[in-house]
Design a protein around this motif. Structure first.
Motif, PDB file in Angstrom:
ATOM      1  N   UNK A 102      -3.201 -25.519  39.497  1.00 43.88           N
ATOM      2  CA  UNK A 102      -1.926 -25.424  40.211  1.00 43.88           C
ATOM      3  C   UNK A 102      -1.670 -24.019  40.737  1.00 43.88           C
ATOM      4  N   UNK A 103      -1.905 -23.006  39.898  1.00 43.42           N
ATOM      5  CA  UNK A 103      -1.619 -21.632  40.303  1.00 43.42           C
ATOM      6  C   UNK A 103      -2.520 -21.155  41.426  1.00 43.42           C
ATOM      7  N   UNK A 104      -3.820 -21.366  41.255  1.00 44.35           N
ATOM      8  CA  UNK A 104      -4.770 -20.968  42.293  1.00 44.35           C
ATOM      9  C   UNK A 104      -4.545 -21.782  43.557  1.00 44.35           C
ATOM     10  N   UNK A 141      -6.698 -16.281  40.158  1.00 43.39           N
ATOM     11  CA  UNK A 141      -7.553 -16.718  39.052  1.00 43.39           C
ATOM     12  C   UNK A 141      -7.563 -15.679  37.939  1.00 43.39           C
ATOM     13  N   UNK A 142      -7.636 -14.403  38.303  1.00 45.33           N
ATOM     14  CA  UNK A 142      -7.604 -13.340  37.310  1.00 45.33           C
ATOM     15  C   UNK A 142      -6.281 -13.328  36.557  1.00 45.33           C
ATOM     16  N   UNK A 143      -5.189 -13.587  37.261  1.00 47.35           N
ATOM     17  CA  UNK A 143      -3.878 -13.653  36.619  1.00 47.35           C
ATOM     18  C   UNK A 143      -3.828 -14.759  35.571  1.00 47.35           C
ATOM     19  N   UNK A 144      -4.351 -15.927  35.917  1.00 51.47           N
ATOM     20  CA  UNK A 144      -4.332 -17.049  34.988  1.00 51.47           C
ATOM     21  C   UNK A 144      -5.163 -16.732  33.740  1.00 51.47           C
ATOM     22  N   UNK A 145      -6.345 -16.189  33.941  1.00 52.12           N
ATOM     23  CA  UNK A 145      -7.208 -15.845  32.806  1.00 52.12           C
ATOM     24  C   UNK A 145      -6.546 -14.777  31.931  1.00 52.12           C
ATOM     25  N   UNK A 199       3.217 -13.137  43.343  1.00 53.61           N
ATOM     26  CA  UNK A 199       4.487 -13.842  43.502  1.00 53.61           C
ATOM     27  C   UNK A 199       4.390 -15.302  43.077  1.00 53.61           C
ATOM     28  N   UNK A 200       3.268 -15.933  43.377  1.00 51.61           N
ATOM     29  CA  UNK A 200       3.142 -17.384  43.185  1.00 51.61           C
ATOM     30  C   UNK A 200       2.769 -17.776  41.765  1.00 51.61           C
ATOM     31  N   UNK A 201       1.817 -17.074  41.153  1.00 53.55           N
ATOM     32  CA  UNK A 201       1.294 -17.506  39.859  1.00 53.55           C
ATOM     33  C   UNK A 201       2.346 -17.490  38.747  1.00 53.55           C
ATOM     34  N   UNK A 205       3.410 -20.794  36.733  1.00 49.29           N
ATOM     35  CA  UNK A 205       3.257 -20.858  35.278  1.00 49.29           C
ATOM     36  C   UNK A 205       4.569 -21.292  34.617  1.00 49.29           C
ATOM     37  N   UNK A 206       5.675 -20.755  35.106  1.00 49.69           N
ATOM     38  CA  UNK A 206       6.977 -21.145  34.562  1.00 49.69           C
ATOM     39  C   UNK A 206       7.237 -22.632  34.789  1.00 49.69           C
ATOM     40  N   UNK A 207       6.888 -23.131  35.965  1.00 47.83           N
ATOM     41  CA  UNK A 207       7.077 -24.546  36.272  1.00 47.83           C
ATOM     42  C   UNK A 207       6.192 -25.427  35.393  1.00 47.83           C
ATOM     43  N   UNK A 208       4.947 -25.000  35.169  1.00 49.89           N
ATOM     44  CA  UNK A 208       4.045 -25.772  34.310  1.00 49.89           C
ATOM     45  C   UNK A 208       4.613 -25.869  32.901  1.00 49.89           C
ATOM     46  N   UNK A 209       5.101 -24.759  32.366  1.00 45.40           N
ATOM     47  CA  UNK A 209       5.695 -24.779  31.028  1.00 45.40           C
ATOM     48  C   UNK A 209       6.926 -25.685  30.979  1.00 45.40           C
TER      49      UNK A 209
END
Length: 232
Positions: A102-104, A141-145, A199-201, A205-209
């Motif tokens: 979702x984030x990427x 991707x780096x942000x998610x990891x 800005x997006x990730x 992430x907040x929406x996924x939680x």
């Protein structure tokens, strides 16, 4: 994804700082987009940094730039995403696996929409350049990891925020260098792509939680209702 007890992909301690960073990044994306809307030439900042319309590297560094650029191409990007999702599932972090996709995905979709909206070009008409999708992809991707690592290591606000920011900075700088070196983007395109990911990730992430918690609550309610029915 449906278990409220599952670790959050956006640690609560990081939310204030990452929220501020996301807001500032979104502002930069908008300002640069307005500044260079409809342009087809490098700006003053771009020219000061490098002549972006010509390859600025020669072998062996050119091969490094091409290899880095490949990571943002469909095959390379799909491979990275699949490997990361697999790693998340092996670590039993389903929320993180959802965030990878979702984030990427949101970062790439956002840059694609912004390109059409801003209309900045490079190398002639039709080559939309702002913001850089490759840079946004690898930064996201780096942000998610980094968010996953922060949760796994139990880092605090300062250390966790620093890790997430530095990871995005390193990934964005690497891909941004490759894009400018190969003449695919202006430096300000790269900055716009990096800020798009910032800005997006966190927002994704907040929406996924939030969605996962809501689904978990509904599942718990159904289980409780079923238990009460059986006792009757």
């Amino acid at each position: 994804m449906t278990d409220r007890s599952a670790p959050s992909v956006l640690p609560p301690s990081l939310r204030p700082w990452l929220g501020l960073i996301a807001a500032l990044a979104a502002l930069v994306v908008v300002v640069l987009g307005v500044r260079y809307a409809g342009h087809g030439e490098p700006g003053r900042v771009d020219r000061w940094l490098v002549e972006p319309t010509a390859d600025s590297v020669r072998p062996p560094w050119r091969y490094v730039a091409l290899a880095t650029d490949f990571l943002g191409e469909p095959v390379g990007a799909a491979t990275l995403v699949m490997a990361t999702v697999t790693g998340c599932l092996l670590l039993r972090r389903p929320r993180a696996a959802v965030l990878v996709v979702a984030g990427v995905g949101m970062a790439v979709v956002t840059t694609t929409l912004l390109k059409s909206l801003v209309g900045r070009t490079i190398h002639g008409d039709g080559n939309l350049s702002y913001p850089s999708g490759h840079t946004a992809f690898l930064s996201a991707l780096a942000l998610v990891v980094a968010l996953l690592a922060t949760g796994r290591l139990g880092l605090g606000r300062a250390a966790g925020t620093a890790l997430v920011f530095v990871a995005a900075l390193v990934a964005g700088a690497a891909m941004g260098w490759a894009q400018v070196a190969l003449g695919a983007h202006y430096p300000t395109d790269v900055l716009g792509g990096w800020c798009t990911a910032l800005a997006v990730v966190p927002a994704t992430a907040w929406l996924v939680d939030r969605m996962a918690d809501q689904l978990g609550d509904r599942r718990a309610e159904r289980t409780a209702d079923a238990g009460r029915t059986e006792r009757r």
